[in-house]
Design an enzyme around this catalytic site. Sequence first.
Site, PDB file in Angstrom:
ATOM      1  CB  THR A   1      -2.482   7.167  -2.575  1.00 28.80           C
ATOM      2  OG1 THR A   1      -1.790   5.909  -2.796  1.00 28.80           O
ATOM      3  CG2 THR A   1      -1.652   8.288  -3.196  1.00 28.80           C
TER       4      THR A   1
ATOM      5  NE  ARG B   1      -2.712  -0.088   3.502  1.00 29.36           N
ATOM      6  CZ  ARG B   1      -3.544   0.282   4.463  1.00 29.36           C
ATOM      7  NH1 ARG B   1      -4.841   0.346   4.219  1.00 29.36           N
ATOM      8  NH2 ARG B   1      -3.112   0.588   5.655  1.00 29.36           N
TER       9      ARG B   1
ATOM     10  CG  ASP C   1       5.662  -4.310   9.731  1.00 29.30           C
ATOM     11  OD1 ASP C   1       6.348  -4.699   8.762  1.00 29.30           O
ATOM     12  OD2 ASP C   1       5.296  -3.128   9.876  1.00 29.30           O
TER      13      ASP C   1
ATOM     14  CG  ASP D   1       2.019  -4.027   8.881  1.00 30.83           C
ATOM     15  OD1 ASP D   1       2.077  -5.204   8.464  1.00 30.83           O
ATOM     16  OD2 ASP D   1       2.264  -3.046   8.160  1.00 30.83           O
TER      17      ASP D   1
HETATM   18  C1  PRP Z   1      -1.556  -4.768   4.222  1.00 31.30           C
HETATM   19  C2  PRP Z   1      -2.393  -6.031   4.321  1.00 31.30           C
HETATM   20  C3  PRP Z   1      -3.147  -6.029   3.025  1.00 31.30           C
HETATM   21  C4  PRP Z   1      -3.373  -4.566   2.782  1.00 31.30           C
HETATM   22  C5  PRP Z   1      -4.772  -4.251   3.224  1.00 31.30           C
HETATM   23  O1  PRP Z   1      -0.436  -4.993   3.447  1.00 31.30           O
HETATM   24  O2  PRP Z   1      -1.658  -7.189   4.494  1.00 31.30           O
HETATM   25  O3  PRP Z   1      -2.442  -6.605   1.929  1.00 31.30           O
HETATM   26  O4  PRP Z   1      -2.432  -3.837   3.594  1.00 31.30           O
HETATM   27  O5  PRP Z   1      -5.065  -2.941   2.974  1.00 31.30           O
HETATM   28  P1  PRP Z   1      -6.151  -2.447   1.930  1.00 31.30           P
HETATM   29  O6  PRP Z   1      -7.386  -3.252   2.186  1.00 31.30           O
HETATM   30  O7  PRP Z   1      -6.306  -1.007   2.335  1.00 31.30           O
HETATM   31  O8  PRP Z   1      -5.608  -2.613   0.561  1.00 31.30           O
HETATM   32  P2  PRP Z   1       0.823  -4.006   3.429  1.00 31.30           P
HETATM   33  O9  PRP Z   1       0.691  -2.961   2.380  1.00 31.30           O
HETATM   34  O10 PRP Z   1       1.076  -3.498   4.822  1.00 31.30           O
HETATM   35  O11 PRP Z   1       1.984  -4.929   2.929  1.00 31.30           O
HETATM   36  P3  PRP Z   1       2.712  -6.159   3.664  1.00 31.30           P
HETATM   37  O12 PRP Z   1       1.729  -7.319   3.645  1.00 31.30           O
HETATM   38  O13 PRP Z   1       3.890  -6.402   2.808  1.00 31.30           O
HETATM   39  O14 PRP Z   1       3.062  -5.747   5.071  1.00 31.30           O
END
Ligand code: PRP
Length: 218
Positions: free
Chosen positions: A108, A104, A212, A209
């Site tokens: 944004t 993400r 993480d 998270d």
């Molecule tokens: C997190 C989570 C989802 C996403 C959800 O990933 O694991 O993939 O955000 O958010 P959304 O519904 O608003 O799209 P992240 O971007 O933190 O990546 P990661 O899994 O690599 O930590």
Amino acid sequence: MAQNLFVSEHPLVGHKITQLRDVHTDCRRFRSIVQELAMLLAYEATRDMPTRTVPVQTPLTTTQGPVVDAQVGLVPILRAGLGMVDGMLHLLPKAEVWHLGFYRDEQTLQPVIYYNKLPEDLSSHRCFILDPMLATGGSAIAATEILKARRVSQIKFVGLLAAPEGIAALHARHPDVVVHVAAVDERLTTEEDAQQGLPPGFIWPGLGDAGDRQFGTG
Ligand code: PRP
């Protein structure tokens, strides 16, 4: 419950989610609970799996019994979805696993794709998108669109925590996607929360998270 939304009511699922929320749950324990929850949710999300009847020889006689008759694809969203794969594979050992990488954008909150090696034609498969978190819904929507372009026959989203905003966004675009989650939380964090030092667009009260916490980063 809204159409195509299934929130587990199983006490073991609730218990394990409480453990995941706990900030004192360490990485190793967090990973194993994610795996256990994926298996429990897989049990619920596969309730409509088609079967065919085959002959089977018991120690006493020959009889007939059902076997699962479906081609299944698991689509973990990197990184956090990775932790759900083994739990799902426990129940669906013949499933194929296709990875999709999204992160993400911190400003944004839009998903940015960085990995996709899905086959072009998945018309004979039913797929489970695996991601512990359904926050704004952006990643689930993007994954759904990639799978629909490959003509997947049925798409289910299997996650641990969802925000109402994410479910609404996903179902506004793709009402046919069945969502199975362990819990639906209150809301997403806002700009106001950000002023108190919380990250925006996080599930509240949530578990932090999930990527993480599984991989010891952040
Ligand atoms: C997190 C989570 C989802 C996403 C959800 O990933 O694991 O993939 O955000 O958010 P959304 O519904 O608003 O799209 P992240 O971007 O933190 O990546 P990661 O899994 O690599 O930590």
